[in-house]
Design an enzyme around this catalytic site. Structure first.
Site, PDB file in Angstrom:
ATOM      1  N   CYS A   1      -5.830  -2.829   2.822  1.00  0.00           N
ATOM      2  CA  CYS A   1      -5.189  -2.758   4.095  1.00  0.00           C
ATOM      3  C   CYS A   1      -6.408  -2.811   5.094  1.00  0.00           C
ATOM      4  CB  CYS A   1      -4.547  -1.484   4.681  1.00  0.00           C
ATOM      5  SG  CYS A   1      -3.440  -1.564   5.969  1.00  0.00           S
TER       6      CYS A   1
ATOM      7  N   GLU B   1       0.891  -1.220  -0.028  1.00  0.00           N
ATOM      8  CA  GLU B   1       0.030  -0.026   0.163  1.00  0.00           C
ATOM      9  C   GLU B   1       0.798   1.168   0.158  1.00  0.00           C
ATOM     10  OE1 GLU B   1      -3.626   1.850   2.709  1.00  0.00           O
ATOM     11  OE2 GLU B   1      -2.027   0.291   3.599  1.00  0.00           O
TER      12      GLU B   1
ATOM     13  N   LYS C   1     -10.562   2.830  -1.562  1.00  0.00           N
ATOM     14  CA  LYS C   1     -10.565   2.232  -0.331  1.00  0.00           C
ATOM     15  C   LYS C   1     -11.943   2.531   0.411  1.00  0.00           C
ATOM     16  CE  LYS C   1      -7.850   1.462   3.990  1.00  0.00           C
ATOM     17  NZ  LYS C   1      -6.102   1.990   4.450  1.00  0.00           N
TER      18      LYS C   1
END
Length: 287
Positions: free
Chosen positions: A154, A44, A117
């Protein structure tokens, strides 16, 4: 003819120099491709240090429109040259909004679009809500030239709904680029094992291979714990790296075997969507 996908995850320490980091990741991508990888996962926000440890206005200058990102441009060129698929994690600027995003570069170098995200953490050392809006793309899977790839970013990986949604959308494999390490508010808290267990649970419950890529190294006192891995559809580790080493892991997935196992276990046959209203309804009043 058997349908197979060879995955690679990359793990490296990162400086705060984007040009140097892109060069380092490019070196690892080439090594992974030389070892037969079809799909190669960097970690990431690999252009620089993980900057979300504090709230600093100057960090917004790190963001780019996704098509203009130096990392995206470099990885797309490599993807086309090497014939590999690369999910590219970036800090994205979209007009006045900012996102933590992945751009998918297909094996011909074409850009397939962006995933933003969905779940944004906010806590000591991981103050992402200051920088990123919650994603507005919804979960996505990518029908690449090497297979159908689902990518979460993540904090997304802690949510079983993310994995299940991508599995229902037809993902062959689930990939998670991450940046996670020490917890500055509690030196005794080590999340490395539970970080991995959460994703192995997704592999088991969705009968779907999972791979995660993390960074290593000490960035201004925050130590990232690596432990990047690839697991098969049963949650068995096919290859991993430790807390400090830099390098790559490569593993080949037999998708015919996965498809047979997924059908035989019946998780998707036996789902009871009529009972799942609590997943999207308000939190219950427990008194």
């Amino acid at each position: 003819m058997a349908r197979k996908i060879t995955l690679a995850v990359l793990q490296t320490a990162l400086s705060d120099d984007a040009e140097k980091n892109i060069a380092r990741v490019s070196e690892l991508v080439r090594e992974a491709a030389a070892r037969g990888a079809d799909v190669i996962l960097p970690s990431e926000l690999f252009e620089g240090h993980y900057f979300c440890t504090s709230q600093e206005e100057a960090n917004f200058a790190r963001a780019h429109a996704w098509r203009d990102s130096p990392a995206v441009k470099a990885m797309a060129k490599l993807a086309g040259e090497l014939g590999v698929v690369i999910p590219v994690s970036i800090f994205e600027k979209a007009g006045p909004a900012y996102f933590n995003s992945v751009v998918m570069a297909d094996a011909d170098g074409s850009l397939m679009g962006v995933y933003r995200k969905s779940h944004i953490p906010d806590g000591p050392g991981y103050q992402e809500k200051y920088y990123f809006r919650p994603g507005d793309t919804g979960f996505k899977v990518w029908k690449t030239k090497k297979g159908v790839i689902g990518v979460g970013i993540c904090w997304d990986q802690w949510f079983p709904e993310t994995a299940r949604a991508m599995a229902l959308m037809g993902a062959d494999v689930l990939l998670y680029p991450t940046a996670i390490g020490t917890e500055p508010h509690d030196a005794s808290l080590d999340t490395a094992a539970r970080w991995r267990r959460a994703m192995l649970g997704h592999a088991v419950s969705n009968v779907t291979p999972v791979a995660a890529s993390n960074r290593v190294g000490n960035e201004n006192g925050q130590v990232f714990y690596g432990t990047s891995f690839i697991s098969d559809h049963t949650g068995e580790i096919m290859g991993d790296l430790d807390r400090k080493e830099e390098g790559i892991v490569v593993a080949t997935i037999d998708m015919d075997e996965v498809d047979r196992a997924r059908a035989a276990w019946g998780f998707f046959r036996d789902r009871r969507t009529d009972l799942y209203g609590a997943l999207t309804g308000p939190l219950s009043d427990r008194g």
